[in-house]
Write an enzyme that holds these catalytic residues in place. Structure first.
Site, PDB file in Angstrom:
ATOM      1  N   ASP A   1      42.383  41.320  40.225  1.00 43.48           N
ATOM      2  CA  ASP A   1      41.560  40.125  40.449  1.00 43.48           C
ATOM      3  C   ASP A   1      41.164  40.032  41.930  1.00 43.48           C
ATOM      4  O   ASP A   1      40.973  41.069  42.572  1.00 43.48           O
ATOM      5  CB  ASP A   1      42.359  38.892  40.000  1.00 43.48           C
ATOM      6  CG  ASP A   1      41.473  37.818  39.405  1.00 43.48           C
ATOM      7  OD1 ASP A   1      40.691  37.226  40.166  1.00 43.48           O
ATOM      8  OD2 ASP A   1      41.552  37.574  38.194  1.00 43.48           O
TER       9      ASP A   1
ATOM     10  N   HIS B   1      40.258  32.861  42.674  1.00 52.22           N
ATOM     11  CA  HIS B   1      40.378  33.151  41.245  1.00 52.22           C
ATOM     12  C   HIS B   1      41.672  33.896  40.911  1.00 52.22           C
ATOM     13  O   HIS B   1      42.359  33.583  39.943  1.00 52.22           O
ATOM     14  CB  HIS B   1      39.146  33.964  40.824  1.00 52.22           C
ATOM     15  CG  HIS B   1      39.014  34.230  39.373  1.00 52.22           C
ATOM     16  ND1 HIS B   1      39.524  35.367  38.770  1.00 52.22           N
ATOM     17  CD2 HIS B   1      38.430  33.520  38.386  1.00 52.22           C
ATOM     18  CE1 HIS B   1      39.235  35.335  37.482  1.00 52.22           C
ATOM     19  NE2 HIS B   1      38.573  34.228  37.209  1.00 52.22           N
TER      20      HIS B   1
ATOM     21  N   SER C   1      38.756  33.732  31.712  1.00 51.31           N
ATOM     22  CA  SER C   1      39.666  34.155  32.778  1.00 51.31           C
ATOM     23  C   SER C   1      40.981  33.399  32.737  1.00 51.31           C
ATOM     24  O   SER C   1      42.022  33.925  33.141  1.00 51.31           O
ATOM     25  CB  SER C   1      39.036  33.904  34.153  1.00 51.31           C
ATOM     26  OG  SER C   1      38.159  34.922  34.522  1.00 51.31           O
TER      27      SER C   1
END
Ligand SMILES: [Ca+2]
Ligand SMILES: [Ca+2]
Ligand SMILES: [Ca+2]
Length: 593
Positions: A285, A347, A525
């Site tokens: 990520d 994120h 996600s």
């Protein structure tokens, strides 16, 4: 996914919903949390009857592919390797007139990142970056062969490679994106006091988020009338009361259960004392905000930064051993002509927090889902997204497969989470890397994508052997942004920040850590790492479990969905974690004893 086309899609979706007399959703963005009080005036049954996930509009625009003009992914046929390709190219070079294959031989000899059947070949004639901005050709998906968008001398090399019998495919090096929907929840994050930098005193000392949450939970100040009830604490962590996705599952909502629940509440009650050294989960990520107070520092293992282009990396260099996330904010026009300015997403930290990177029962922030996993942060996404070449190397490395030029991973992951993707069916180069990871014993979990389209048109979600996860809301219905279809293995909570089906006055996003605090996000996600957490519970019971066995266990315990809740396919249904004694994993767990 597709950070840059989310906003118009969202605008269209909101508009479409407003036309369906659910205009409070549009008001959500305009008025902040106040509209959730209006939402709360619907009964839960009324809300449940409004399941219209199939009403999400089809993508009207053709998504862009951002193609790296300087590198291609070469996948060789089974049994071939770079040396056999080099010999073939040299033979053709000798037989050709005029040295037209010199550049091809040179490119193969300089090829990097080779691992078995995969090779990255550099191409001449273009730059990835000019004047500090990306210089990628942006090619509409489905617009034909990418070679028409690269320099002629580069296209000649691609054409020559494709003529070699050793070569299975030559594919573009594309940008992939985090599968996070643009976040409308920022407005009420101020309510949580999470825009402030984290306190720097001791991790167990009183912190601002505790006081802020006291002002919200159960007070009625935000939630308005008719709360279902204040849920009993999942743990000592104050924000765990907002982790609705961890509640037990029941057809009717109650204080400690929801139709969209996954069963972690009961699981945790039985496993609080086993927080030592759980399975290793790699998070591929944006990296990790390693200074966050709620991180379980003794369970964060050494990671790696695979981002090779500094424009993407934003850390002043290329690949290195530091997976810390410096932020991925962009200025307007940085990524392609007309690309908007974007704020940092954090994120990777959010995803890692969902999977279990946080400290449980530390009276701070959020709680753990299942077992206390150990996290290997692997950084591939930065400004503008992340390249296939970096993601594929990271996938192999995470699983413990050797990658040229990178020290081997001392902690090969049993579970690999990929909350990222991009348009198109699984490239051969991805499938080869997935195959290598599976052969190394890893379970690969991928987000289905947020384009409200068939997941077979997204990758790595569409790659064979990965566990592909669609996103659901608190009702257990597929979220309108989620990809769907026959490629989905299971559905898991990814949230819907436009709804408040648990009636607590807060949007039903998934709460996790970001730089400086906590944030609700929504997306596939957010769904994938909860499935990774479920897989971790399975692997904790039986460490030798294969990816296919894990998939079968997930399918066996998932709750099937009605055609109303999931009209276009979400696999076996809503994922459930069950205590080993009561689950389909019982015989598996038993055999490990
Ligand atoms: Ca770096
Ligand atoms: Ca905590
Ligand atoms: Ca809510």
């Amino acid at each position: 996914m597709r950070r840059f086309d989310r906003r118009p899609l969202r605008d269209r979706r909101l508009h479409g919903r407003a036309l369906k007399s659910v205009g409070i959703l549009a008001a959500t963005l305009a008025a902040g949390q106040g509209s959730f009080a209006a939402k709360a005036q619907e009964s839960f049954a009324e809300a449940s009857r409004q399941i219209v996930p199939g009403a999400a509009p089809a993508l009207a625009t053709t998504p862009l592919r951002l193609v790296d003009p300087t590198r291609v992914l070469v996948t060789l046929r089974s049994g071939e390797n770079r040396e056999s390709l080099r010999i073939e190219a040299a033979r053709r070079q000798r037989e050709s007139a005029g040295g037209s294959l010199d550049a091809v031989v040179a490119a193969i000899e300089a090829g990097t990142g080779s691992s078995g059947r995969s090779l990255v070949v550099a191409l001449p004639g273009s730059a990835r970056e000019q004047n500090g901005r990306a210089a990628f050709p942006s090619v509409p998906a489905g617009a034909g062969d990418f070679v028409t968008n690269i320099a002629p001398e580069a296209a000649a090399i691609v054409t020559a490679l494709r003529q070699m019998p050793q070569v299975a495919s030559v594919e573009p090096n594309m940008m992939r994106f985090a599968n996070q929907v643009a976040n409308p929840a920022d407005g009420f994050n101020a309510l949580l006091g999470i825009d402030r930098p984290p306190p720097t005193d001791g991790i167990r000392s009183p912190s601002p988020d505790v006081g802020a949450i006291d002002a919200i939970i159960g007070s009625g100040r935000v939630g308005g009338p008719a709360n279902i009830g204040t849920p009993p604490a999942l743990s000592d962590d104050p924000l765990s009361q907002l982790q609705w996705q961890l509640l037990d599952n029941a057809p009717q909502a109650a204080a400690d259960r929801l139709p969209g629940g996954t069963g972690f509440r009961t699981y945790r009650a039985a496993h609080r004392q086993t927080d030592t050294a759980g399975p290793i989960v790699a998070i591929i990520d944006t990296g990790l905000v390693a200074s966050h107070q709620d991180l379980a520092r003794n369970r964060i293992l050494p990671g790696y930064d695979f981002i090779s282009l500094d424009l993407v990396a934003n850390d002043g260099d290329g690949r290195d051993s530091d997976p810390a996330d410096p932020g991925d904010a962009t200025t307007a026009g940085l990524c392609f002509t007309g690309s908007p300015a974007t704020a940092s997403t954090w994120h990777g930290s959010h995803v890692a927090g969902i999977a279990g990177a946080v400290e449980g029962d530390n009276r701070l922030g959020i709680g753990l889902p299942g077992v206390a996993v150990r996290i290997v942060p692997v950084r591939v996404l930065g400004r503008c997204g992340g390249f296939d070449t970096d993601i594929i190397d990271a996938l192999r490395w995470a699983a413990g497969v050797s990658v040229a030029g990178v020290p081997s991973n001392p902690n090969p992951a049993k579970v690999i989470n990929m909350s990222l993707g991009g348009p198109g069916a699984c490239p051969a180069a991805y499938q080869a890397a997935v195959d290598d990871a599976l052969a190394a014993g890893a379970v690969v979990v991928a987000a289905a994508g947020n384009s409200a389209e068939d997941a077979r048109q997204s990758s790595p979600a569409s790659c064979a052997g990965v566990i592909t996860v669609a996103a659901s809301d608190a009702r257990g219905a597929i979220s309108p942004y989620s990809n769907f279809g026959p490629r989905i293995d299971v559905l898991a909570p990814g949230g819907n920040t436009q709804r408040d089906d648990d009636r607590n006055g807060q949007p039903d996003g998934i709460l996790s850590i970001v730089s400086g605090g906590y944030e609700f996000k929504e997306g596939t996600s957010m769904a994938a790492p909860l499935v990774s957490a479920v897989v971790a519970t399975l692997v904790a019971a039986r460490p030798a479990m294969t990816a296919e066995e894990a998939r079968q266990a997930l399918v066996a315990t998932a709750l099937s969905r009605s055609s109303e809740a999931c009209p276009r396919g979400c696999g076996a249904g809503l994922v459930q974690v069950l205590p080993p004694v009561a689950s389909a994993g019982r015989s598996l767990a038993g055999s490990a004893r």
